[in-house]
Motif scaffolding. Structure first.
Motif, PDB file in Angstrom:
ATOM      1  N   ASN A   1       1.273  -1.121   0.330  1.00 53.19           N
ATOM      2  CA  ASN A   1      -0.008  -0.284   0.328  1.00 53.19           C
ATOM      3  C   ASN A   1       1.178   1.099   0.091  1.00 53.19           C
ATOM      4  OD1 ASN A   1      -1.887   2.052   0.350  1.00 53.19           O
ATOM      5  ND2 ASN A   1      -2.940   0.258   1.940  1.00 53.19           N
ATOM      6  N   LYS A   2       0.452   1.965  -0.747  1.00 51.72           N
ATOM      7  CA  LYS A   2       1.523   3.467  -1.195  1.00 51.72           C
ATOM      8  C   LYS A   2       0.933   4.220   0.407  1.00 51.72           C
ATOM      9  CE  LYS A   2      -2.279   6.089  -4.051  1.00 51.72           C
ATOM     10  NZ  LYS A   2      -1.980   6.543  -3.127  1.00 51.72           N
TER      11      LYS A   2
ATOM     12  N   ALA B   1       2.280   7.433   5.935  1.00 50.80           N
ATOM     13  CA  ALA B   1       1.821   7.578   7.198  1.00 50.80           C
ATOM     14  C   ALA B   1       2.886   7.317   8.203  1.00 50.80           C
ATOM     15  CB  ALA B   1       0.258   6.060   7.338  1.00 50.80           C
ATOM     16  N   LEU B   2       3.561   6.417   8.221  1.00 54.05           N
ATOM     17  CA  LEU B   2       4.549   6.161   8.630  1.00 54.05           C
ATOM     18  C   LEU B   2       5.674   7.724   8.858  1.00 54.05           C
ATOM     19  CD1 LEU B   2       6.319   2.138   7.821  1.00 54.05           C
ATOM     20  CD2 LEU B   2       4.556   3.666   9.862  1.00 54.05           C
TER      21      LEU B   2
ATOM     22  N   ILE C   1      -4.185   0.731   9.195  1.00 48.89           N
ATOM     23  CA  ILE C   1      -4.578   1.739   8.152  1.00 48.89           C
ATOM     24  C   ILE C   1      -6.505   2.046   8.126  1.00 48.89           C
ATOM     25  CG2 ILE C   1      -4.595   3.087   6.598  1.00 48.89           C
ATOM     26  CD1 ILE C   1      -1.281   2.094   6.273  1.00 48.89           C
ATOM     27  N   PHE C   2      -6.804   3.081   8.416  1.00 47.31           N
ATOM     28  CA  PHE C   2      -8.248   3.011   8.354  1.00 47.31           C
ATOM     29  C   PHE C   2      -8.896   3.916   6.936  1.00 47.31           C
ATOM     30  CE2 PHE C   2      -6.805   2.217  13.004  1.00 47.31           C
ATOM     31  CZ  PHE C   2      -8.121   1.484  13.158  1.00 47.31           C
TER      32      PHE C   2
ATOM     33  N   MET D   1       7.525  -3.106   6.633  1.00 49.19           N
ATOM     34  CA  MET D   1       6.192  -4.066   6.883  1.00 49.19           C
ATOM     35  C   MET D   1       5.325  -4.841   5.730  1.00 49.19           C
ATOM     36  SD  MET D   1       6.152  -2.052   9.361  1.00 49.19           S
ATOM     37  CE  MET D   1       4.289  -2.411  10.018  1.00 49.19           C
ATOM     38  N   ARG D   2       4.912  -5.668   6.901  1.00 43.12           N
ATOM     39  CA  ARG D   2       3.932  -6.970   5.672  1.00 43.12           C
ATOM     40  C   ARG D   2       2.676  -6.565   6.540  1.00 43.12           C
ATOM     41  NH1 ARG D   2       3.785 -11.446   8.433  1.00 43.12           N
ATOM     42  NH2 ARG D   2       5.005 -11.933  10.536  1.00 43.12           N
ATOM     43  N   GLU D   3       1.984  -8.053   5.492  1.00 46.40           N
ATOM     44  CA  GLU D   3       0.298  -7.906   6.387  1.00 46.40           C
ATOM     45  C   GLU D   3       0.459  -8.373   7.493  1.00 46.40           C
ATOM     46  OE1 GLU D   3      -1.653  -8.972   2.894  1.00 46.40           O
ATOM     47  OE2 GLU D   3      -2.481  -7.181   1.601  1.00 46.40           O
ATOM     48  N   LEU D   4      -0.529  -8.271   8.122  1.00 49.12           N
ATOM     49  CA  LEU D   4      -0.844  -9.293   9.301  1.00 49.12           C
ATOM     50  C   LEU D   4      -2.103 -10.221   9.233  1.00 49.12           C
ATOM     51  CD1 LEU D   4       0.039  -9.625  12.596  1.00 49.12           C
ATOM     52  CD2 LEU D   4      -1.904  -8.107  12.904  1.00 49.12           C
TER      53      LEU D   4
END
Length: 434
Positions: free
Chosen positions: A2-3, A8-9, A167-168, A191-194
């Motif tokens: 996700n871009k 966000a970070l 991220i909402f 970061m990776r998907e949880l």
């Protein structure tokens, strides 16, 4: 990937740096950059963290006046009989212990400039309100509607020391976790998907809006909130310096400096004069020279330091709009109630501005909570405790003034707090005695 993760970070890092200073100053961790070399040599690390901290007063004075008493609607119609919406909102408020948590959110917003709350259903479908620290949240405003978020992000450290990131979005919630353990925010590539905790990495959001509500304190158009301490921090630094200078002066003037004249001095092998006497309460100075004279210097006057210290308190009250009696005790006696009311005019105006600002956010959050629990969309109004209540004497005097311009006796008694039955009884007794 996700871009929005990179943005966000980056926003979270910027927020952490921006909120760090007001948080430290509120906690009394001040930058003693003005400490002189003489202070360091005299006290070493004894007063390394010394500060006469007035910052909490500025935030707490406003927070103490911000008390939500409930929520109401503009009208009661068939869709809201007997104010059922207000009652349901009150139940949600109490269930989430918001009487206490709302004060924490207000303090966070006043201290840092921003505060956030998430609203989301639990497993039973009940709306839960999650207060969050400002430094752990980042938001992105919609380009066409500044009051709407295109997304919001929350970061925190999990129990295994890895960074979690949610991220909402209006239609979904994306969940990420760092590949490695870290004490700080990782790079986006880490970061990776949880998905290993048994739930989906992407959770559907059926409500069509980002479930995050932003409390922005004293914000400019299109800008984040501003801390109440923004103007106070430079004054606080000046106050700290005045106190540190006074401590040095007290140290050097606590023992009166003596002098001697008309005596012969001895010198060491390098030609330096040797002090003939040692100062101390257990030392006596004696000289066989009849021309020897002794004396002492005048003690340093510390009143000017006290005046400077008090002047910084006045400056603090001036730049923050906080009444002076919150900082400075009045030794001449307590001022009258009318004098206090006049001195708090600017302060009460600031409190009412925060009530108007925060009240709209609370109303939106509670309306969304009611929607989660199945209520139709509704417009709420936040009810606040009066920040400047009048005394009982003033209240009754106002009613008497209304009587002088024609207010009926029955209505005056009702406004004074008597019930309808008591009013009828009192008016009937008055007519019988007439």
């Amino acid at each position: 990937m996700n871009k929005d993760i990179e943005q966000a970070l980056a926003s979270l890092r910027d927020n952490a740096a921006r909120y760090d200073k007001p948080q430290r100053y509120y906690n009394g961790e001040h930058d003693l950059a003005f400490a002189t070399e003489k202070f360091v040599n005299t006290f070493g690390t004894l007063f390394r963290e010394f500060a006469l901290n007035l910052c909490p007063v500025i935030c707490d004075a406003v927070r103490d006046k911000l008390r939500v008493t409930g929520f109401s609607t503009e009208y009661h119609g068939p869709s809201d009989p007997a104010g059922s919406t207000s009652n349901e909102a009150r139940q949600i408020w109490r269930r989430n212990r918001m009487a206490t948590r709302s004060g924490e959110i207000h303090k966070e917003a006043l201290k840092c400039g921003d505060a956030y709350i998430f609203v989301w259903p639990n497993q039973r479908g009940e709306a839960l309100l999650y207060p969050n620290r400002a430094s752990s949240i980042a938001v992105s405003a919609d380009s066409t509607d500044p009051d709407t978020f295109s997304w919001a992000a929350k970061a925190w450290t999990d129990t295994d020391k890895r960074i979690r990131l949610n991220i909402f979005y209006p239609d979904r919630i994306e969940r990420y976790i760092s590949r490695t353990k870290s004490e700080t925010l990782p790079a986006p590539s880490d970061m990776r998907e949880l998905s290993e905790d048994g739930s989906e990495a992407v959770i559907a959001n059926p409500y069509g809006v980002v479930p995050v509500f932003h409390f922005a304190n004293n914000a400019d158009l299109g800008q984040p909130g501003r801390s109440e301490l923004e103007a106070a921090i430079p004054v606080q630094d000046g106050l700290n310096k005045s106190v540190l200078d006074m401590l040095v002066a007290m140290e050097y003037s606590a023992f009166r400096q003596r002098w001697a004249a008309g005596i012969e001095l001895d010198y060491d092998s390098e030609g330096n004069a040797i002090a003939p006497f040692a100062s101390g309460v257990d030392h006596l100075w004696i000289s066989g020279n009849q021309d020897a004279r002794f004396g002492d210097f005048d003690a340093a006057q510390l009143e000017q330091f006290l005046k400077v210290k008090d002047s910084f308190r006045i400056d603090m009250a001036s730049v923050t709009g906080t009444p002076l009696h919150y900082f400075l005790q009045n030794n001449a006696g307590l001022p009258s109630g009318e004098a206090l009311k006049k001195s708090e005019t600017r302060f009460i105006a600031k409190v009412r501005d925060r009530q108007e600002n925060f009240g709209q956010v609370w109303a939106d959050a509670m309306a969304f909570a009611l929607r989660i629990e199945g209520r139709n969309p509704v417009s709420l109004i936040t009810d606040w405790e009066d920040p400047s209540p009048i005394s009982d004497r003033e209240f009754l005097e106002n009613i008497l003034m209304k009587r002088q311009i024609g207010l009926p006796v029955e209505q005056a008694l009702l406004e004074a707090g008597y019930g309808a039955a008591d009013v009828k009884l009192m008016t009937a007794d008055a007519e019988a005695c007439a």
